[in-house]
Design a protein around this motif. Structure first.
Motif, PDB file in Angstrom:
ATOM      1  N   LEU A 137     -14.692  22.280 -32.672  1.00 18.44           N
ATOM      2  CA  LEU A 137     -13.710  23.296 -32.324  1.00 18.44           C
ATOM      3  C   LEU A 137     -14.198  24.032 -31.085  1.00 18.44           C
ATOM      4  N   VAL A 138     -13.305  24.170 -30.114  1.00 18.00           N
ATOM      5  CA  VAL A 138     -13.640  24.728 -28.815  1.00 18.00           C
ATOM      6  C   VAL A 138     -12.770  25.959 -28.583  1.00 18.00           C
ATOM      7  N   ASP A 139     -13.316  26.958 -27.937  1.00 18.74           N
ATOM      8  CA  ASP A 139     -12.546  28.144 -27.576  1.00 18.74           C
ATOM      9  C   ASP A 139     -11.529  27.744 -26.514  1.00 18.74           C
ATOM     10  N   GLY A 140     -10.273  27.675 -26.889  1.00 19.21           N
ATOM     11  CA  GLY A 140      -9.207  27.253 -25.982  1.00 19.21           C
ATOM     12  C   GLY A 140      -8.918  28.238 -24.874  1.00 19.21           C
ATOM     13  N   ALA A 141      -9.454  29.439 -24.964  1.00 15.08           N
ATOM     14  CA  ALA A 141      -9.260  30.445 -23.919  1.00 15.08           C
ATOM     15  C   ALA A 141     -10.399  30.431 -22.900  1.00 15.08           C
ATOM     16  N   ALA A 142     -11.469  29.711 -23.213  1.00 13.65           N
ATOM     17  CA  ALA A 142     -12.622  29.646 -22.306  1.00 13.65           C
ATOM     18  C   ALA A 142     -12.278  28.811 -21.073  1.00 13.65           C
ATOM     19  N   ALA A 143     -13.023  29.011 -20.008  1.00 18.48           N
ATOM     20  CA  ALA A 143     -12.854  28.208 -18.790  1.00 18.48           C
ATOM     21  C   ALA A 143     -13.160  26.744 -19.125  1.00 18.48           C
ATOM     22  N   THR A 144     -12.487  25.847 -18.435  1.00 24.52           N
ATOM     23  CA  THR A 144     -12.644  24.415 -18.710  1.00 24.52           C
ATOM     24  C   THR A 144     -14.090  23.966 -18.575  1.00 24.52           C
ATOM     25  N   ASP A 145     -14.797  24.429 -17.554  1.00 20.98           N
ATOM     26  CA  ASP A 145     -16.188  23.997 -17.388  1.00 20.98           C
ATOM     27  C   ASP A 145     -17.061  24.484 -18.548  1.00 20.98           C
ATOM     28  N   ALA A 146     -16.773  25.645 -19.079  1.00 20.57           N
ATOM     29  CA  ALA A 146     -17.507  26.149 -20.244  1.00 20.57           C
ATOM     30  C   ALA A 146     -17.179  25.311 -21.484  1.00 20.57           C
ATOM     31  N   GLN A 147     -15.921  24.912 -21.628  1.00 16.19           N
ATOM     32  CA  GLN A 147     -15.527  24.052 -22.750  1.00 16.19           C
ATOM     33  C   GLN A 147     -16.267  22.716 -22.670  1.00 16.19           C
ATOM     34  N   VAL A 148     -16.303  22.126 -21.477  1.00 16.19           N
ATOM     35  CA  VAL A 148     -16.971  20.834 -21.299  1.00 16.19           C
ATOM     36  C   VAL A 148     -18.457  20.971 -21.627  1.00 16.19           C
ATOM     37  N   ALA A 149     -19.099  22.002 -21.136  1.00 18.75           N
ATOM     38  CA  ALA A 149     -20.523  22.209 -21.415  1.00 18.75           C
ATOM     39  C   ALA A 149     -20.761  22.338 -22.920  1.00 18.75           C
ATOM     40  N   TYR A 150     -19.889  23.076 -23.596  1.00 20.69           N
ATOM     41  CA  TYR A 150     -20.005  23.253 -25.041  1.00 20.69           C
ATOM     42  C   TYR A 150     -19.876  21.909 -25.769  1.00 20.69           C
ATOM     43  N   VAL A 151     -18.863  21.135 -25.384  1.00 25.98           N
ATOM     44  CA  VAL A 151     -18.627  19.840 -26.035  1.00 25.98           C
ATOM     45  C   VAL A 151     -19.789  18.893 -25.769  1.00 25.98           C
ATOM     46  N   LEU A 152     -20.260  18.827 -24.538  1.00 23.32           N
ATOM     47  CA  LEU A 152     -21.380  17.934 -24.215  1.00 23.32           C
ATOM     48  C   LEU A 152     -22.619  18.302 -25.024  1.00 23.32           C
ATOM     49  N   ALA A 153     -22.893  19.581 -25.153  1.00 19.46           N
ATOM     50  CA  ALA A 153     -24.041  20.020 -25.958  1.00 19.46           C
ATOM     51  C   ALA A 153     -23.850  19.621 -27.423  1.00 19.46           C
ATOM     52  N   ALA A 154     -22.652  19.796 -27.934  1.00 16.12           N
ATOM     53  CA  ALA A 154     -22.367  19.422 -29.326  1.00 16.12           C
ATOM     54  C   ALA A 154     -22.501  17.916 -29.523  1.00 16.12           C
ATOM     55  N   LEU A 155     -22.005  17.138 -28.580  1.00 17.40           N
ATOM     56  CA  LEU A 155     -22.119  15.681 -28.683  1.00 17.40           C
ATOM     57  C   LEU A 155     -23.578  15.245 -28.622  1.00 17.40           C
ATOM     58  N   ARG A 156     -24.350  15.840 -27.714  1.00 22.37           N
ATOM     59  CA  ARG A 156     -25.778  15.498 -27.617  1.00 22.37           C
ATOM     60  C   ARG A 156     -26.501  15.814 -28.918  1.00 22.37           C
ATOM     61  N   SER A 157     -26.180  16.944 -29.509  1.00 21.61           N
ATOM     62  CA  SER A 157     -26.868  17.333 -30.745  1.00 21.61           C
ATOM     63  C   SER A 157     -26.505  16.417 -31.911  1.00 21.61           C
ATOM     64  N   ARG A 158     -25.343  15.795 -31.826  1.00 22.52           N
ATOM     65  CA  ARG A 158     -24.897  14.879 -32.901  1.00 22.52           C
ATOM     66  C   ARG A 158     -25.228  13.428 -32.624  1.00 22.52           C
ATOM     67  N   GLY A 159     -25.537  13.119 -31.372  1.00 22.97           N
ATOM     68  CA  GLY A 159     -25.730  11.723 -31.001  1.00 22.97           C
ATOM     69  C   GLY A 159     -24.414  10.962 -31.035  1.00 22.97           C
ATOM     70  N   SER A 160     -23.294  11.646 -30.749  1.00 24.60           N
ATOM     71  CA  SER A 160     -21.973  11.036 -30.838  1.00 24.60           C
ATOM     72  C   SER A 160     -21.692  10.113 -29.668  1.00 24.60           C
ATOM     73  N   ALA A 161     -20.760   9.213 -29.904  1.00 28.44           N
ATOM     74  CA  ALA A 161     -20.327   8.261 -28.889  1.00 28.44           C
ATOM     75  C   ALA A 161     -18.873   8.558 -28.518  1.00 28.44           C
ATOM     76  N   PRO A 162     -17.958   7.609 -28.697  1.00 27.51           N
ATOM     77  CA  PRO A 162     -16.585   7.800 -28.218  1.00 27.51           C
ATOM     78  C   PRO A 162     -15.923   9.079 -28.729  1.00 27.51           C
ATOM     79  N   VAL A 163     -15.123   9.645 -27.872  1.00 23.37           N
ATOM     80  CA  VAL A 163     -14.488  10.930 -28.153  1.00 23.37           C
ATOM     81  C   VAL A 163     -12.984  10.782 -28.050  1.00 23.37           C
ATOM     82  N   VAL A 164     -12.275  11.270 -29.023  1.00 27.34           N
ATOM     83  CA  VAL A 164     -10.827  11.432 -28.912  1.00 27.34           C
ATOM     84  C   VAL A 164     -10.589  12.910 -28.954  1.00 27.34           C
ATOM     85  N   GLU A 165      -9.831  13.380 -28.008  1.00 30.33           N
ATOM     86  CA  GLU A 165      -9.524  14.797 -28.011  1.00 30.33           C
ATOM     87  C   GLU A 165      -8.135  14.973 -28.576  1.00 30.33           C
TER      88      GLU A 165
END
Length: 165
Positions: A137-165
């Motif tokens: 879950l991402v803050d939809g009011a945050a700036a896009t670059d902040a959202q991307v940074a948040y998602v990338l950090a979350a994916l790295r912490s999970r070791g996730s692969a393909p993403v569907v948004e």
């Protein structure tokens, strides 16, 4: 994933660029009859969504193994389960924002087929991801670059692969 106007396409494009993955706009995957219904202010029903979800699944499959981000409403758990059954591991992202912001965003897209009048039906249909879905879950009011940074950090912490948004 999420209702119209939540920012899923904007985030999806930016995330795909950051990952050097392909982005597919889910709106382009709707059967023409769905576009006509929505443009006329008629909410989609489950029977309208299954062919769309099949197109989304096929887009994800076609994007593997190089990586794929697809914008898709995936409002119900059953829709997300369908996608997981068809394609395997999928990470869903949900930009979360309030109705007021959604209305304002939709009002700024006057030539989009999805009218503001359908927002309430989408909000009523939306089933927030359960804990076992491990969605981000991402803050939809945050700036896009902040959202991307948040998602990338979350994916790295999970070791996730393909993403569907």
């Amino acid at each position: 994933m999420g209702v119209s106007g939540c920012g899923k396409s904007t985030l999806g494009r930016a995330l795909a660029a950051a990952l050097d993955w392909r982005f597919v706009e889910g709106d382009a995957l709707h059967p023409p009859a769905n576009i006509v219904k929505m443009a006329a202010g008629i909410p989609l029903q489950d029977e309208d969504r299954w062919p769309f979800l099949e197109h989304v699944a096929q887009a994800i499959i076609a994007g593997r193994p190089s990586g794929m981000v697809v914008s898709c409403s995936a409002l119900k758990r059953s829709y997300r389960d369908f996608l997981r059954e068809r394609v395997g591991k999928v990470t869903f992202l949900l930009p979360v924002t309030d109705r007021e912001r959604l209305v304002a965003r939709l009002a700024q897209r006057p030539h989009h087929f999805m009218p503001v009048s359908l927002l309430d039906s989408q909000l009523a249909t939306l089933e927030s991801p359960a804990a076992d879905e491990a969605a981000i879950l991402v803050d939809g009011a945050a700036a896009t670059d902040a959202q991307v940074a948040y998602v990338l950090a979350a994916l790295r912490s999970r070791g996730s692969a393909p993403v569907v948004e």
